[in-house]
Design an enzyme around this catalytic site. Structure first.
Site, PDB file in Angstrom:
ATOM      1  N   ASP A  91      15.973-133.813 -39.188  1.00 25.41           N
ATOM      2  CA  ASP A  91      16.796-132.692 -39.633  1.00 25.41           C
ATOM      3  C   ASP A  91      16.626-131.464 -38.747  1.00 25.41           C
ATOM      4  O   ASP A  91      17.568-130.690 -38.562  1.00 25.41           O
ATOM      5  CB  ASP A  91      16.447-132.333 -41.079  1.00 25.41           C
ATOM      6  CG  ASP A  91      17.087-133.288 -42.071  1.00 25.41           C
ATOM      7  OD1 ASP A  91      17.343-134.446 -41.691  1.00 25.41           O
ATOM      8  OD2 ASP A  91      17.332-132.879 -43.216  1.00 25.41           O
TER       9      ASP A  91
ATOM     10  N   GLU B 127      22.140-128.376 -44.237  1.00 26.39           N
ATOM     11  CA  GLU B 127      21.053-127.452 -44.532  1.00 26.39           C
ATOM     12  C   GLU B 127      21.319-126.116 -43.851  1.00 26.39           C
ATOM     13  O   GLU B 127      21.859-126.068 -42.748  1.00 26.39           O
ATOM     14  CB  GLU B 127      19.717-128.022 -44.056  1.00 26.39           C
ATOM     15  CG  GLU B 127      19.254-129.208 -44.872  1.00 26.39           C
ATOM     16  CD  GLU B 127      17.895-129.731 -44.463  1.00 26.39           C
ATOM     17  OE1 GLU B 127      17.312-130.492 -45.245  1.00 26.39           O
ATOM     18  OE2 GLU B 127      17.414-129.385 -43.360  1.00 26.39           O
TER      19      GLU B 127
ATOM     20  N   CYS C  88       9.927-138.771 -43.028  1.00 29.35           N
ATOM     21  CA  CYS C  88      10.709-137.536 -42.995  1.00 29.35           C
ATOM     22  C   CYS C  88      11.816-137.484 -44.036  1.00 29.35           C
ATOM     23  O   CYS C  88      11.956-138.367 -44.861  1.00 29.35           O
ATOM     24  CB  CYS C  88      11.214-137.282 -41.582  1.00 29.35           C
ATOM     25  SG  CYS C  88       9.868-136.739 -40.492  1.00 29.35           S
ATOM     26  N   ASP C  89      12.626-136.438 -43.923  1.00 30.39           N
ATOM     27  CA  ASP C  89      13.414-135.904 -45.031  1.00 30.39           C
ATOM     28  C   ASP C  89      14.227-136.916 -45.826  1.00 30.39           C
ATOM     29  O   ASP C  89      14.183-136.933 -47.045  1.00 30.39           O
ATOM     30  CB  ASP C  89      14.350-134.812 -44.513  1.00 30.39           C
ATOM     31  CG  ASP C  89      13.608-133.584 -44.042  1.00 30.39           C
ATOM     32  OD1 ASP C  89      12.443-133.717 -43.653  1.00 30.39           O
ATOM     33  OD2 ASP C  89      14.193-132.495 -44.056  1.00 30.39           O
ATOM     34  N   LYS C  90      15.049-137.722 -45.166  1.00 28.82           N
ATOM     35  CA  LYS C  90      15.936-138.631 -45.903  1.00 28.82           C
ATOM     36  C   LYS C  90      15.390-140.043 -45.962  1.00 28.82           C
ATOM     37  O   LYS C  90      15.935-140.883 -46.673  1.00 28.82           O
ATOM     38  CB  LYS C  90      17.331-138.657 -45.263  1.00 28.82           C
ATOM     39  CG  LYS C  90      17.966-137.292 -45.115  1.00 28.82           C
ATOM     40  CD  LYS C  90      17.988-136.525 -46.425  1.00 28.82           C
ATOM     41  CE  LYS C  90      18.404-135.087 -46.228  1.00 28.82           C
ATOM     42  NZ  LYS C  90      17.479-134.287 -45.412  1.00 28.82           N
TER      43      LYS C  90
ATOM     44  N   SER D 194      16.930-126.393 -45.867  1.00 34.45           N
ATOM     45  CA  SER D 194      15.718-127.026 -45.372  1.00 34.45           C
ATOM     46  C   SER D 194      14.566-126.600 -46.264  1.00 34.45           C
ATOM     47  O   SER D 194      14.572-125.506 -46.833  1.00 34.45           O
ATOM     48  CB  SER D 194      15.457-126.576 -43.931  1.00 34.45           C
ATOM     49  OG  SER D 194      14.115-126.814 -43.569  1.00 34.45           O
TER      50      SER D 194
ATOM     51  N   CYS E 162       6.817-132.063 -40.549  1.00 35.08           N
ATOM     52  CA  CYS E 162       6.553-130.634 -40.351  1.00 35.08           C
ATOM     53  C   CYS E 162       5.540-130.106 -41.362  1.00 35.08           C
ATOM     54  O   CYS E 162       5.533-130.491 -42.526  1.00 35.08           O
ATOM     55  CB  CYS E 162       7.846-129.845 -40.413  1.00 35.08           C
ATOM     56  SG  CYS E 162       8.967-130.197 -39.036  1.00 35.08           S
TER      57      CYS E 162
END
EC number: 4.2.1.9
Length: 618
Positions: A81, A493, A122-124, A519, A197
């Protein structure tokens, strides 16, 4: 007694062809009676959170085979992202969640796998795999790649170490008062290692929530990717999944299945953790989506109810610059926060998990502030190594002491909470009849009640241009619309707009409201997930420049101070635009066929932005 799924393709004369192909993958005669376990990896060289996963699938596979299973690895896609942010690439991020869920389902069902180990980060990727696990309902263990170490620089003024992350690099780069040399130093220092992150952003939030739901091992969300002790999570996951297989297929123990573990009470526990730790607002989308896949009636109303009773017990970046995920680990990690919630009677301790029986038993074993043993006391001292690297398990540094200060430390007791109001809140009103989300942990209390005038933008790009072009002033409420799941499409985002507000010194004097999302790195009075979205006829599409917007977090209120008659007039005028109604007037954006297909089925954020297959006309 359930039958091993894999025997569909490994037993009987009519499966001779399938067995021949299995043999070509390396299977021997003795393997055809063993459980076949999918190692669902997500290695890619595009993403720092996944760049170190290449060999970890083989590590898990070796433990599966040592425990008596057959391991077969495959990969999913993984979108970064941060790299996709601020341009057309962000349109693809949220839709990739559905592709990941589908691809896992396709591979596991096509090859009749008996169980899974999901290696996400990570995010997704974590939510996509979680959705697939709920659909498939076969034994599963989640193990993530782990968080990145926080970046660190030495202050030139007082010599103190300053912790950094990706968001700091963005803010410094956009601040005209920061020199090129300082901006470059922050950029080079912000992301020093592999891993997700380093703040309480979406990736780390989701990996923490898999612990709370009960599908991941203790430490999954918090021990840094570089630490040697994280290797043990991967090894244990490989052995554990074989045991779960035997319990289900050979002992008819359905309690080990994802849907048996991820009950409504488990989702409520996870949401309680989310509110207590001020997790990313994206977690709301993903928990709603996973619950739907699990057949659990978990809605925005449940989230609203939980947010009103659970206090904020933990803060990490971006809510504070003092703590990052590595500091949450030192304070006892997710089981430490859950321990405090348990003592406050805010959890259902009877919920199961894959590793310790019940949540109550897990807390007793792992909560360092609640009397956990030496193994836990040692485990949570795992520290960052301070050496830039893309190699997993490459250092074994430890903190000298744990952070057990529950009055003023990173994790706090209910009596000494950062605030008795939780870290996430659902707001309602004529601007968001089905709700919108704010991360209160990241909002200065001086802004919890805010009234301002609308400054309307029809896209994220226009908002960025307006903020950097000084078209936004103190006291404004920035409105960014037509960025929802359907209207974007893809629900971008808004990290760049929120970061640039800070760069312009407006972080504590402006608000931002959008049908897009944020985010996990965003903070400030930024409110997203407006439902219904503009493209679905939401009132955010009727706001005009200069309208007064009233925000009241304690009262959970999001209000457009325009009378009903005027809103009705605006709605009628919008509807009269026919095919152009509920669309941005002058936005140039190329939308691919793949994204058009997603938009055709996408729901608003209050339903998790999942696809609604009932919209398909036959």
């Amino acid at each position: 007694m359930p039958h091993y799924r894999s025997r569909t393709s490994t037993h009987g004369r009519n499966m001779a062809g399938a067995r021949a192909l299995w043999r070509a993958t390396g299977m021997k005669d003795g393997d055809f009676g063993k459980p076949i376990i999918a190692v669902v990896n997500s290695f890619t060289q595009f993403v720092p959170g996944h760049v170190h996963l290449k060999d970890l699938g083989a590590l898990v596979a070796s433990q599966i085979e040592a425990a008596g299973g057959v391991a077969k690895e495959f990969n999913t896609i993984a979108v970064d992202d941060g790299i996709a942010m601020g341009h057309g690439g962000m349109l693809y991020s949220l839709p990739s969640r559905e592709l990941i869920a589908d691809s896992v389902e396709y591979m596991v069902n096509a090859h009749c796998a008996d169980a899974m180990v999901c290696i996400s980060n990570c995010d997704k990727i974590t939510p996509g795999m979680l959705m697939a696990a709920m659909r498939l309902n076969i034994p599963v263990v989640f193990v993530s790649g782990g968080p990145m170490e926080a970046g660190k620089v030495v202050s030139p003024t007082d010599g103190k170490v300053i912790k950094l992350d990706l968001v700091d690099a963005m803010i410094k780069a956009a601040d005209p008062n920061v020199s090129d040399a300082e901006a470059e130093q922050v950029e080079r220092s912000a992301c020093p290692t592999c891993g997700s992150c380093s703040g309480m952003f979406t990736a780390n939030s989701m990996n923490c929530l898999t612990e709370a739901i009960g599908l991941a091992l203790p430490g999954n969300g918090t021990i840094v990717a570089t630490h040697a002790w994280r290797r043990g999570l991967f090894e244990q996951a490989g052995r554990l999944v074989v045991d779960l297989c035997r319990r289900y297929y050979e002992q008819d123990d359905a309690s080990v299945l994802p849907r048996s573990i991820a009950t409504k009470a488990a989702f409520e526990n996870a949401m309680s953790l989310d509110v207590a730790m001020g997790g990313s607002t994206n977690t709301v989308l993903h928990l709603l989506a996973a619950a739907q896949e699990a057949g659990v009636d978990f809605t925005m109303a449940d989230i609203d109810r939980i947010s009103r009773k659970v206090p904020c017990l933990c803060k990490a970046a971006p809510a504070t610059d003092k703590y990052h995920i590595e500091d949450v680990h030192r304070a006892g990690g997710i089981l430490g926060i859950l321990g405090e919630l348990g003592r406050a009677n805010l959890l259902d301790l009877s919920c199961g998990n894959v590793h310790s029986g019940t949540l109550g038993q897990a807390i007793a074993q792992w909560d360092v502030a609640g009397g956990a043993g030496e193994a836990a006391q040692t485990f949570y001292r795992a520290a960052p190594g301070g050496v830039p690297t893309t190699v997993a398990f490459s250092q074994d540094k430890t903190f000298l002491t744990l952070d057990l200060d529950r009055k003023a430390g990173c994790i706090r007791s209910k009596e000494h909470a950062y605030s008795q109001d939780g870290g996430l809140a659902v707001l309602y009103g004529n601007l968001a009849e089905k709700g919108c989300i704010v991360k209160t942990a990241g909002v200065d209390e001086s802004q919890w009640v805010f009234t301002g005038r609308a400054r309307v933008f029809e896209s994220q790009e226009d908002a960025v241009e307006g903020i950097l072009g000084d078209k936004v002033e103190a006291g404004d409420v920035v409105i960014i619309r037509y960025e929802g799941p359907k209207g974007g499409p893809g629900m971008q985002e808004m990290l760049y707009p929120t970061s640039y507000l800070k760069s312009k010194g407006l972080g504590k004097t402006c608000a931002l409201f959008t049908d897009g999302r944020f985010s996990g790195g965003s903070s400030g009075l930024v409110i997203g997930h407006a439902s219904p979205e503009a493209a679905e006829g939401g009132a955010i599409g009727l706001v005009e420049d200069g309208d007064v917007i009233e925000i009241d977090i304690p009262k959970r209120r999001m209000h457009l101070a325009v009378d009903d008659a005027e809103l009705a007039r605006r709605r009628a005028a919008m509807d009269a635009r026919g095919d152009k109604a509920w669309q941005p007037l002058d936005r140039e954006r190329v939308v691919s066929l793949a994204l058009q297909a997603y938009a055709a089925l996408a729901t608003s954020a209050d339903r998790g932005a999942v696809r609604d297959l009932s919209q398909i006309k036959r």
